[in-house]
Design a protein around this motif. Sequence first.
Motif, mmCIF file in Angstrom:
data_model
loop_
_atom_site.group_PDB
_atom_site.id
_atom_site.type_symbol
_atom_site.label_atom_id
_atom_site.label_comp_id
_atom_site.label_asym_id
_atom_site.label_seq_id
_atom_site.Cartn_x
_atom_site.Cartn_y
_atom_site.Cartn_z
ATOM 1 N N LYS A 36 -9.258 -8.597 1.779
ATOM 2 C CA LYS A 36 -7.993 -9.188 2.233
ATOM 3 C C LYS A 36 -6.818 -8.249 2.023
ATOM 4 C CE LYS A 36 -9.669 -13.901 1.537
ATOM 5 N NZ LYS A 36 -9.580 -15.135 0.724
ATOM 6 N N ASN A 37 -6.823 -7.516 0.913
ATOM 7 C CA ASN A 37 -5.750 -6.555 0.667
ATOM 8 C C ASN A 37 -5.784 -5.416 1.684
ATOM 9 O OD1 ASN A 37 -4.714 -7.915 -1.566
ATOM 10 N ND2 ASN A 37 -5.989 -6.800 -3.022
ATOM 11 N N GLU A 38 -6.991 -4.990 2.051
ATOM 12 C CA GLU A 38 -7.141 -3.867 2.968
ATOM 13 C C GLU A 38 -6.690 -4.203 4.382
ATOM 14 O OE1 GLU A 38 -8.136 -0.683 2.731
ATOM 15 O OE2 GLU A 38 -8.253 -0.797 0.562
ATOM 16 N N ILE A 39 -6.859 -5.456 4.812
ATOM 17 C CA ILE A 39 -6.620 -5.788 6.222
ATOM 18 C C ILE A 39 -5.225 -6.343 6.497
ATOM 19 C CG2 ILE A 39 -9.078 -6.190 6.582
ATOM 20 C CD1 ILE A 39 -8.624 -9.147 6.500
ATOM 21 N N GLN A 40 -4.416 -6.448 5.453
ATOM 22 C CA GLN A 40 -3.048 -6.921 5.651
ATOM 23 C C GLN A 40 -2.307 -6.026 6.646
ATOM 24 O OE1 GLN A 40 -1.658 -9.694 4.474
ATOM 25 N NE2 GLN A 40 -3.437 -10.279 3.232
ATOM 26 N N GLY A 41 -1.662 -6.636 7.617
ATOM 27 C CA GLY A 41 -0.865 -5.885 8.572
ATOM 28 C C GLY A 41 -1.607 -5.418 9.799
ATOM 29 N N TYR A 42 -2.921 -5.678 9.840
ATOM 30 C CA TYR A 42 -3.719 -5.286 10.999
ATOM 31 C C TYR A 42 -4.025 -6.500 11.872
ATOM 32 C CZ TYR A 42 -4.482 -0.787 8.747
ATOM 33 O OH TYR A 42 -4.303 0.438 8.167
ATOM 34 N N LYS A 43 -4.383 -6.246 13.118
ATOM 35 C CA LYS A 43 -4.706 -7.323 14.049
ATOM 36 C C LYS A 43 -6.186 -7.660 14.026
ATOM 37 C CE LYS A 43 -4.087 -8.818 18.861
ATOM 38 N NZ LYS A 43 -3.559 -8.451 20.208
ATOM 39 N N PHE A 44 -7.031 -6.612 13.889
ATOM 40 C CA PHE A 44 -8.479 -6.819 13.913
ATOM 41 C C PHE A 44 -9.151 -6.232 12.683
ATOM 42 C CE2 PHE A 44 -7.373 -6.877 18.462
ATOM 43 C CZ PHE A 44 -7.977 -8.070 18.846
ATOM 44 N N THR B 63 -21.792 -4.533 13.562
ATOM 45 C CA THR B 63 -20.405 -4.659 13.131
ATOM 46 C C THR B 63 -19.853 -5.975 13.647
ATOM 47 O OG1 THR B 63 -20.054 -2.263 13.135
ATOM 48 C CG2 THR B 63 -18.097 -3.656 13.319
ATOM 49 N N PHE B 64 -19.364 -6.803 12.753
ATOM 50 C CA PHE B 64 -18.701 -8.042 13.148
ATOM 51 C C PHE B 64 -17.233 -7.747 13.447
ATOM 52 C CE2 PHE B 64 -21.709 -11.146 10.780
ATOM 53 C CZ PHE B 64 -22.480 -11.284 11.924
ATOM 54 N N ILE B 65 -16.725 -8.365 14.505
ATOM 55 C CA ILE B 65 -15.318 -8.229 14.863
ATOM 56 C C ILE B 65 -14.589 -9.536 14.588
ATOM 57 C CG2 ILE B 65 -13.665 -7.705 16.700
ATOM 58 C CD1 ILE B 65 -15.890 -6.185 18.134
ATOM 59 N N TYR B 66 -13.504 -9.457 13.843
ATOM 60 C CA TYR B 66 -12.692 -10.637 13.533
ATOM 61 C C TYR B 66 -11.232 -10.363 13.883
ATOM 62 C CZ TYR B 66 -16.467 -12.398 10.488
ATOM 63 O OH TYR B 66 -17.656 -12.861 9.985
ATOM 64 N N LYS B 67 -10.533 -11.392 14.270
ATOM 65 C CA LYS B 67 -9.080 -11.332 14.239
ATOM 66 C C LYS B 67 -8.690 -11.502 12.780
ATOM 67 C CE LYS B 67 -8.211 -13.155 18.871
ATOM 68 N NZ LYS B 67 -7.583 -14.251 19.674
ATOM 69 N N VAL B 68 -7.816 -10.649 12.308
ATOM 70 C CA VAL B 68 -7.448 -10.680 10.893
ATOM 71 C C VAL B 68 -6.917 -12.050 10.487
ATOM 72 C CG1 VAL B 68 -5.781 -9.797 9.202
ATOM 73 C CG2 VAL B 68 -7.075 -8.213 10.631
ATOM 74 N N LYS B 69 -6.102 -12.652 11.328
ATOM 75 C CA LYS B 69 -5.541 -13.967 10.982
ATOM 76 C C LYS B 69 -6.641 -15.006 10.816
ATOM 77 C CE LYS B 69 -4.612 -15.444 15.765
ATOM 78 N NZ LYS B 69 -3.571 -15.958 16.702
#
Length: 233
Positions: free
Chosen positions: A87-95, A154-160
């Motif tokens: 969660k810390n790593e993906i802050q500010g990203y869209k995917f 590889t799984f793709i997620y929207k960060v939100k």
Amino acid sequence: IEFNSRSGNGDKRWDRGLTMEWISYRMSIFMKFTLQCLIGQTTQKFTSLIQYADTTEDLIRNELDKYPPLPGNIRFVPRSKYQDEVKNEIQGYKFLYLVRLDVDDMYINTYIQQLHEVNPDSATKALICKKGYLYDFKHHRLAAVKRKSPPFYTFIYKVKDYLSGYRHRIPGKGGHGRVFKLPHEIMKGRNYMVVVHSMNTVNTFRLKKKRDYIIQSEKIPNILKKFIKDFNP
């Protein structure tokens, strides 16, 4: 990447991962193969988190002290802190592209770059690598293999969505072997290498399909260099 994070969770099949012998040997395989494929990627724009069982903290740290320090983007983390790290790593990203890899296997050195460049459909949930190699490093044998749904995806997620708790659910039973049931796309090329060694849990050097074939020995070094830049058998 899971190291021994399943150990000590009630399933005795994984409890050997709590022993110093298992940790020491598997760490040597990680350092010789998996780590080398990670640091050899043509782009270092990724973070690799290697999960371990919390109860083996001291054993893991003692073992890591035997090797040179890891790059900042490759970190061992206790299972209990893994989600917080993500969660810390993906802050500010869209995917979020969540790449699955076992602690004793490898991706080709261009794989992360391929993920940066791929442009999947908006409905795609998984990118699957069907083609790869099987490497028996004890006997220096290599085979080219193709699987319908191997554990290299590889799984793709929207960060939100990920931050809100959403996770892809693999349909039915069978785990990795049914990822193809999700909306997916196939990655081109032979992108993965399964390393067969004396303490694999399920992998052996055997051909399962007619389309699989053994690589001629003189071609092996050039193929291995695509996964490990300075490989020494």
